[in-house]
Design a protein around this motif. Sequence first.
Motif, PDB file in Angstrom:
ATOM      1  N   TYR A   1      -5.242  -2.306   4.252  1.00 14.49           N
ATOM      2  CA  TYR A   1      -3.996  -2.260   3.490  1.00 14.49           C
ATOM      3  C   TYR A   1      -3.930  -3.386   2.465  1.00 14.49           C
ATOM      4  CZ  TYR A   1      -2.423   1.049   7.029  1.00 14.49           C
ATOM      5  OH  TYR A   1      -2.309   2.131   7.854  1.00 14.49           O
TER       6      TYR A   1
ATOM      7  N   HIS B   1      -5.350   6.110  -2.314  1.00 10.39           N
ATOM      8  CA  HIS B   1      -4.764   4.853  -1.873  1.00 10.39           C
ATOM      9  C   HIS B   1      -4.476   3.964  -3.080  1.00 10.39           C
ATOM     10  CE1 HIS B   1      -5.128   1.183   1.082  1.00 10.39           C
ATOM     11  NE2 HIS B   1      -3.946   1.287   0.517  1.00 10.39           N
TER      12      HIS B   1
ATOM     13  N   ALA C   1       3.166   4.232   3.579  1.00 13.29           N
ATOM     14  CA  ALA C   1       2.098   3.683   4.418  1.00 13.29           C
ATOM     15  C   ALA C   1       2.381   3.897   5.897  1.00 13.29           C
ATOM     16  CB  ALA C   1       1.912   2.190   4.125  1.00 13.29           C
TER      17      ALA C   1
ATOM     18  N   PHE D   1      -6.281  12.243   0.187  1.00 10.71           N
ATOM     19  CA  PHE D   1      -5.399  11.110  -0.047  1.00 10.71           C
ATOM     20  C   PHE D   1      -5.973  10.149  -1.092  1.00 10.71           C
ATOM     21  CE2 PHE D   1      -4.998  12.509   4.359  1.00 10.71           C
ATOM     22  CZ  PHE D   1      -3.643  12.836   4.397  1.00 10.71           C
TER      23      PHE D   1
ATOM     24  N   HIS E   1      -2.054  11.948   9.328  1.00  9.67           N
ATOM     25  CA  HIS E   1      -0.850  12.032   8.505  1.00  9.67           C
ATOM     26  C   HIS E   1       0.301  12.513   9.381  1.00  9.67           C
ATOM     27  CE1 HIS E   1       1.453  14.049   4.954  1.00  9.67           C
ATOM     28  NE2 HIS E   1       2.004  12.916   5.342  1.00  9.67           N
TER      29      HIS E   1
ATOM     30  N   SER F   1       0.847  -1.192   0.000  1.00 10.38           N
ATOM     31  CA  SER F   1       0.000   0.000   0.000  1.00 10.38           C
ATOM     32  C   SER F   1       0.884   1.243   0.000  1.00 10.38           C
ATOM     33  CB  SER F   1      -0.918   0.044   1.224  1.00 10.38           C
ATOM     34  OG  SER F   1      -2.053  -0.770   1.057  1.00 10.38           O
ATOM     35  N   THR F   2       0.535   2.194  -0.814  1.00  7.50           N
ATOM     36  CA  THR F   2       1.173   3.506  -0.802  1.00  7.50           C
ATOM     37  C   THR F   2       0.087   4.558  -1.024  1.00  7.50           C
ATOM     38  OG1 THR F   2       1.674   3.294  -3.161  1.00  7.50           O
ATOM     39  CG2 THR F   2       3.451   2.768  -1.613  1.00  7.50           C
ATOM     40  N   PHE F   3       0.417   5.818  -0.771  1.00  7.10           N
ATOM     41  CA  PHE F   3      -0.573   6.886  -0.855  1.00  7.10           C
ATOM     42  C   PHE F   3       0.003   8.100  -1.568  1.00  7.10           C
ATOM     43  CE2 PHE F   3      -1.405   4.323   2.877  1.00  7.10           C
ATOM     44  CZ  PHE F   3      -2.758   4.090   2.815  1.00  7.10           C
TER      45      PHE F   3
ATOM     46  N   LYS G   1      -0.847  12.310  -1.718  1.00  5.58           N
ATOM     47  CA  LYS G   1      -1.601  13.389  -1.083  1.00  5.58           C
ATOM     48  C   LYS G   1      -1.653  14.563  -2.052  1.00  5.58           C
ATOM     49  CE  LYS G   1      -1.844  16.264   3.095  1.00  5.58           C
ATOM     50  NZ  LYS G   1      -1.145  16.678   4.338  1.00  5.58           N
TER      51      LYS G   1
ATOM     52  N   LYS H   1      -3.052   0.116  -4.130  1.00 11.88           N
ATOM     53  CA  LYS H   1      -2.796  -1.224  -3.612  1.00 11.88           C
ATOM     54  C   LYS H   1      -2.133  -2.071  -4.684  1.00 11.88           C
ATOM     55  CE  LYS H   1      -6.703  -1.444  -0.364  1.00 11.88           C
ATOM     56  NZ  LYS H   1      -7.904  -2.226   0.044  1.00 11.88           N
TER      57      LYS H   1
ATOM     58  N   SER I   1     -11.711   1.589   4.004  1.00 15.86           N
ATOM     59  CA  SER I   1     -11.283   2.503   2.949  1.00 15.86           C
ATOM     60  C   SER I   1     -11.083   3.885   3.549  1.00 15.86           C
ATOM     61  CB  SER I   1     -12.322   2.560   1.819  1.00 15.86           C
ATOM     62  OG  SER I   1     -13.508   3.206   2.271  1.00 15.86           O
ATOM     63  N   LEU I   2     -10.463   4.772   2.783  1.00 15.14           N
ATOM     64  CA  LEU I   2     -10.256   6.136   3.251  1.00 15.14           C
ATOM     65  C   LEU I   2     -11.573   6.881   3.422  1.00 15.14           C
ATOM     66  CD1 LEU I   2      -7.168   7.146   1.064  1.00 15.14           C
ATOM     67  CD2 LEU I   2      -7.208   6.911   3.554  1.00 15.14           C
TER      68      LEU I   2
END
Length: 216
Positions: free
Chosen positions: A192, A182, A44, A180, A64, A23-25, A27, A184, A55-56
Motif C-alpha cells: 500500500y 492500483h 482500499a 484492478f 474483492h 492507496s485506491t483502486f 476495477k 498510490k 504488487s497486484l
Amino acid sequence: MDQMKEYESEFDQMLFHLPLAGSTFKKVYYDDLLGRAVSKFIPADDLVVPYTATSLDDAEAVVHVIKISENDLRKQQINGFYSDIELSKPSSASDADKVAEKERELEGTTKSARMESMYTLLEFHVNLDLEGFEDVGQDGQPTGIKLPYVITIEEGSQKVLSIRRNFAPNDPLKNKIQYFVHFKFLPGLGFYGFGLIHMIGGLSRTATSALRQLLD
C-alpha cells in the motif's frame, strides 16, 4: 467516457480518497447487467491482498469485497452470471456494519430505516488446480500448474455463486487477466501507498518525541 457514464464521477471520487488513504483502486471489467465495460472506484478497505504481496501482479490471491442489494443479486442470478441457488437473508449485525455506522456518524449522515440489507460477496482472484480442469502438458498429462480463476462466494451462507476462468481461452501461457489498477499517493514500504494521514501521523509522533526529549 461517452459509453462509461460513471467514469468521471468514479474517477473524481477515487482522486478524493487517494491523498487520504494513500492507496485506491479502479476495477475495469465487463458488466453483464449493463452490457458494457465499466470502470469503478474500489476503496482500499474493499480489496484484500496477502501481506507479502508487493504488487497486484505478483499477489497470489486478491479478494474483492462486494456489497450488493438482494434485488441486484437476484438479477445476476436470473441472467446466469451467478448460480441460481437459494441464499439466506443477509444479516445486518456485523463488525463491518458497525465500522460503517461509525463512519456515517463522523460524516454526519444517517442510514435510512428503509434501506435494504446488503449481501456481502467475496470475489477471489486466485490460482487453482481444479480437478477435471487441470493444466496438461504436451504429453497429455497434468502438469500440476495452478491456473487463474475468479471464484465468488456469498459470505453469510458460504455458498459458491460462480467459478470462472480468468485467462483468455486462446492464450497458450494462460496469463491472469488483471481487473484492478492500483493508484498510490506516495510509495509505501509494502503493497500500500502512504497518504496524508500517514505522513501527518508520523510527523506528530516525531514532534511529540522531540518535545519530550526537550522537556527531559
